[in-house]
Design an enzyme around this catalytic site. Structure first.
Site: not given
Length: 287
Positions: A123, A2-3, A104
């Site tokens: 992740r 994500p930016e 998660h």
């Protein structure tokens, strides 16, 4: 990853849920994400009021009434979801992503008013840490960041000054977080195309008219992406599960072989690899 626009979208979703509320308890379901959690992480958060939620570059900053700040980074696949009294909050008019797998849910924040905020990260490349708010300027990560691309400190004049004499390609320079904070591969490719600047061009050749043009288009593409809710690539979704729409407006990113959208240009989008990252551009109109 994500930016800036994606992280800003997440911040705006978290503000009405957590800002001004006291954290009652925190469940930490594993010892680490990318890095180990800070010592006594849950205990230091429990009972603390979230005074404000800010963003710096790609980092979320939770300002606590203990004069500490919790910094959060989403990594590759991190996302927050919000529940209020058992109902999942879904503000906004978006197409919604599939629910995240609860196995998660590595950190769960339980706040006043029946608010539950879950941090889900398959992740585990994200991380959270705590630091004294007064030490932000000297923080190992935050202290080295350049100006925000849509802030008052970022301009053509600034770019001209910071790029003068640099022999690196402009694409590589714009990804340097010490030059401009929060830009990533997607929005650099888009801004360079709008500016008509080749990603191969040396940074030293940018100062002047090109720098003014580039600064304007960097600002525009970031503002447009924030307004669209960011871009949804692979794992990214905002706090309500909503997918951002800016990816539907990509001019070059991931559009290999497509006709160039610049009016009057007859070129097509090409791809090259720079510093291990894919770059999409038009060699006909980007010089």
């Amino acid at each position: 990853m994500p930016e800036l626009p994606e992280v800003e979208t997440v911040r705006r979703g978290l503000v009405p849920a957590l800002e001004g509320r006291r954290i009652l308890a925190v469940d930490v379901n594993r010892p680490n994400l990318r890095y180990p959690f800070p010592e006594r992480f849950a205990a230091r958060l429990a009972g603390r009021r979230v005074e404000a939620i800010d963003r710096r570059a790609k980092y979320l900053l939770f300002r606590l009434d203990s004069d500490e700040t919790m910094i959060g980074h989403l990594g590759m696949s991190g996302r927050f979801s919000i529940e209020v009294e058992g109902e999942v909050a879904q503000p906004g008019d978006f197409v919604h992503a599939a629910p995240a797998n609860p196995k998660h849910d590595h950190v769960v924040f339980r706040a006043e008013g029946g608010v539950v905020v879950r941090y889900n990260d398959p992740r585990r490349f994200g991380y959270m840490e705590l630091f004294p708010t007064a030490d932000e300027a000297s923080h190992k990560t935050l202290g080295a960041l350049g100006p925000e691309p849509h802030g008052n400190e970022f301009s053509g004049a600034y770019l001209g000054e910071v790029l003068a004499g640099r022999r690196t390609p402009i694409k590589t320079a714009l990804l340097d977080q010490s030059i401009v904070a929060g830009l990533g591969n997607i929005y650099v490719c888009e801004a360079l195309h709008r500016s008509g600047i080749s990603p191969r061009r040396l940074s030293a050749s940018i100062p002047g008219a090109r720098a003014e043009r580039l600064a304007r288009h960097v600002r525009d593409v970031i503002v447009e992406a924030i307004e669209a809710g960011g871009s949804s690539l692979k794992d990214f979704a905002s706090t309500d599960g909503a997918l951002g729409y800016f990816q539907h407006g990509f001019r070059v990113y991931d559009r290999l072989g497509a006709p160039c959208p610049t009016p009057g240009c007859v070129g097509e989008i090409q791809r090259l690899v720079q510093s291990g990252r894919s770059t999409w551009f038009c060699s006909s109109c980007q010089r």
